[in-house]
Each structure stands twice: as structure tokens, then as C-alpha cells.
Design a protein around this motif. Sequence first.
Motif, PDB file in Angstrom:
ATOM      1  N   PRO A  37      43.704   2.783  56.524  1.00  0.00           N
ATOM      2  CA  PRO A  37      43.267   4.106  56.970  1.00  0.00           C
ATOM      3  C   PRO A  37      44.341   5.184  56.832  1.00  0.00           C
ATOM      4  O   PRO A  37      44.027   6.335  56.520  1.00  0.00           O
ATOM      5  CB  PRO A  37      42.905   3.880  58.447  1.00  0.00           C
ATOM      6  CG  PRO A  37      42.507   2.440  58.507  1.00  0.00           C
ATOM      7  CD  PRO A  37      43.418   1.750  57.532  1.00  0.00           C
ATOM      8  N   GLU A  41      43.753   8.606  54.670  1.00  0.00           N
ATOM      9  CA  GLU A  41      43.967   9.957  55.198  1.00  0.00           C
ATOM     10  C   GLU A  41      44.864  10.780  54.278  1.00  0.00           C
ATOM     11  O   GLU A  41      44.583  11.956  54.008  1.00  0.00           O
ATOM     12  CB  GLU A  41      44.582   9.879  56.592  1.00  0.00           C
ATOM     13  CG  GLU A  41      43.661   9.321  57.651  1.00  0.00           C
ATOM     14  CD  GLU A  41      44.358   9.079  58.981  1.00  0.00           C
ATOM     15  OE1 GLU A  41      43.689   8.647  59.926  1.00  0.00           O
ATOM     16  OE2 GLU A  41      45.581   9.327  59.073  1.00  0.00           O
ATOM     17  N   ASP A 173      30.183   9.837  59.980  1.00  0.00           N
ATOM     18  CA  ASP A 173      30.016   8.400  59.773  1.00  0.00           C
ATOM     19  C   ASP A 173      28.639   8.118  59.181  1.00  0.00           C
ATOM     20  O   ASP A 173      27.845   9.020  58.941  1.00  0.00           O
ATOM     21  CB  ASP A 173      30.208   7.642  61.086  1.00  0.00           C
ATOM     22  CG  ASP A 173      29.265   8.119  62.186  1.00  0.00           C
ATOM     23  OD1 ASP A 173      28.638   9.182  62.036  1.00  0.00           O
ATOM     24  OD2 ASP A 173      29.170   7.423  63.220  1.00  0.00           O
ATOM     25  N   LEU A 181      36.521   8.009  59.915  1.00  0.00           N
ATOM     26  CA  LEU A 181      37.687   7.387  60.554  1.00  0.00           C
ATOM     27  C   LEU A 181      37.992   7.983  61.929  1.00  0.00           C
ATOM     28  O   LEU A 181      38.562   7.315  62.793  1.00  0.00           O
ATOM     29  CB  LEU A 181      38.923   7.537  59.659  1.00  0.00           C
ATOM     30  CG  LEU A 181      38.902   6.838  58.301  1.00  0.00           C
ATOM     31  CD1 LEU A 181      40.185   7.170  57.530  1.00  0.00           C
ATOM     32  CD2 LEU A 181      38.761   5.328  58.459  1.00  0.00           C
ATOM     33  N   TRP A 182      37.633   9.245  62.129  1.00  0.00           N
ATOM     34  CA  TRP A 182      38.010   9.942  63.362  1.00  0.00           C
ATOM     35  C   TRP A 182      36.812  10.177  64.283  1.00  0.00           C
ATOM     36  O   TRP A 182      36.891  10.989  65.207  1.00  0.00           O
ATOM     37  CB  TRP A 182      38.663  11.289  63.027  1.00  0.00           C
ATOM     38  CG  TRP A 182      39.896  11.174  62.184  1.00  0.00           C
ATOM     39  CD1 TRP A 182      40.556  10.036  61.814  1.00  0.00           C
ATOM     40  CD2 TRP A 182      40.618  12.260  61.594  1.00  0.00           C
ATOM     41  NE1 TRP A 182      41.638  10.335  61.039  1.00  0.00           N
ATOM     42  CE2 TRP A 182      41.710  11.686  60.876  1.00  0.00           C
ATOM     43  CE3 TRP A 182      40.452  13.640  61.593  1.00  0.00           C
ATOM     44  CZ2 TRP A 182      42.615  12.466  60.171  1.00  0.00           C
ATOM     45  CZ3 TRP A 182      41.365  14.419  60.896  1.00  0.00           C
ATOM     46  CH2 TRP A 182      42.439  13.839  60.189  1.00  0.00           C
TER      47      TRP A 182
END
Length: 258
Positions: A37, A41, A173, A181-182
Motif C-alpha cells: 500500500p 500511494e 472502494d 486504501l483510506w
Amino acid sequence: MLTKKTADRLVYLADKYETKDFLTKDPSQFMHRYTDPAEMEIAAFLAANMAFGRRDQILSHTEAVLQAAGTDLLKWVQNNGYRKFFTKGDSSYYRMYTHNDFLLFFDTVCTFIKESDTIGNHFKKIYTHPDNKGNYLTPLICNLFPENCHLIPHSKGTAAKRINMFLRWMVRDNSPVDLGLWKDWYSKKNLLIPLDTHVMQEAATLRLFQLSKNGNVPSASFKTDVQLTNLMETVFPGDPCRADYALFGFGVDKDSDS
């Protein structure tokens, strides 16, 4: 005015274009190369901030940086490997952005990682600080970079398209494109549509905006972005940024019909 016919068309277009095939010619493809991840990013943040101009040039220049990084993108940033790639000072690397702009960009990203392990962890610290409660994440990110890093927008009221696109990738998502991811600390309800002049023109064609008294399309700004995003919330409840795919698709379909 948003009619039911227009709303239905936007949903149809989002369904049509938010597919894995979207990645083929889009800068979002780069982040899907990685499994870590932290590296996803970094690749996403670089690709998003280079995402303007001719698509083939965006992809080739982003590709060159990631190829220089080799197989360990995170370590390349941590060890300042980018300083061996961006060596030509005020000479252009991509369009008006110089090697120095990219050095400032990566120096700042490197600081985030040294302080917080990942870009996401660093932005989460900033966003969840009590002083920033209720604020949009986009301007908070922009303010973390020095003003002489021209890769990041700093003007007041900017639409900050590329930062908002990066956040779409990180937060949304259940998508074949966006990573999510966040999603646990930033809600996709709080995302802003990546907005530029082209998107404004498409939105105006769909009559999502009123033209000015002179018949001009409003300029892309933070204010107009919030207006459009709030309107798209009524079409895509809880996920207004899904409209980004719909507006992209509208432009493609319109051009193919002309």
C-alpha cells in the motif's frame, strides 16, 4: 436543472465506464502495479499530479520515473534515489514543471514517509487533528507543500483537480479502478469531483450548471466544485465522485457521436 432523464443517463454512463478497461489508458494504471500500500500511494500520488496534457505524454513521463525507481519504489524515495534522476535544475521535465519542482515534490513526500511511514498515515494525522475537524482534505494536503513546488496547486479557491483525483483513487472502494486504501478514515461522501475546464463544459452541456449572463461556462473553482459535487450526491448518494466516470463517459460518447 437536473432532470430524471439526465440523472438516469449519468448512472448509465458511470456503470459503462467504471470498469477494469478504464485503466488501460489512464494514469491510475500505475498504482495497480504494486502490492505494498505504501508504494501504491507513492505511484498514485506521482501519477495523479502529472495527469494533465496529452495522455500519451502523461503515461510516458510517469513511466520513466517509476522505471528509474526500479523494483523498490518505497526505498527509492526513502533513500533519495530520485535525486539521481531529477538532476537538471530549472530545465523542464514535464511541460512547465522543472526538475527542481519534482525534487521539492519528492523531498516533501520523503519527509511524510520518514515521519509517518506512509503518505496515508501522514495525511490521516493532519486530517484527524482537532483543528482540522470538518475540513476537506484537499486544501490540507496542498498546504503541506512549499509554495515553490509548482506541481501542487496553492492558489486560494483552486479546484485542485489532480489532488481530488488522487483522493478518489485512495478513498473510493468496491471499484475496479479506485483502491479504497483510506476508506476507514476518510469518507467517500467527502470527496470532491476532479474538476477542470473540460469537466465544467461537459457539466454545462448536461445543464448541471447555469451559464453566466454572457453565456459563458463558470470557471472551475473550489466553489463550483462543491456545487457540482453536492448536486451529484443526489444522483449517487453517499458516493458523489462516481459522477467523475459519468462525466468522462459523456464526453467520450458525445465525441464519438459527432
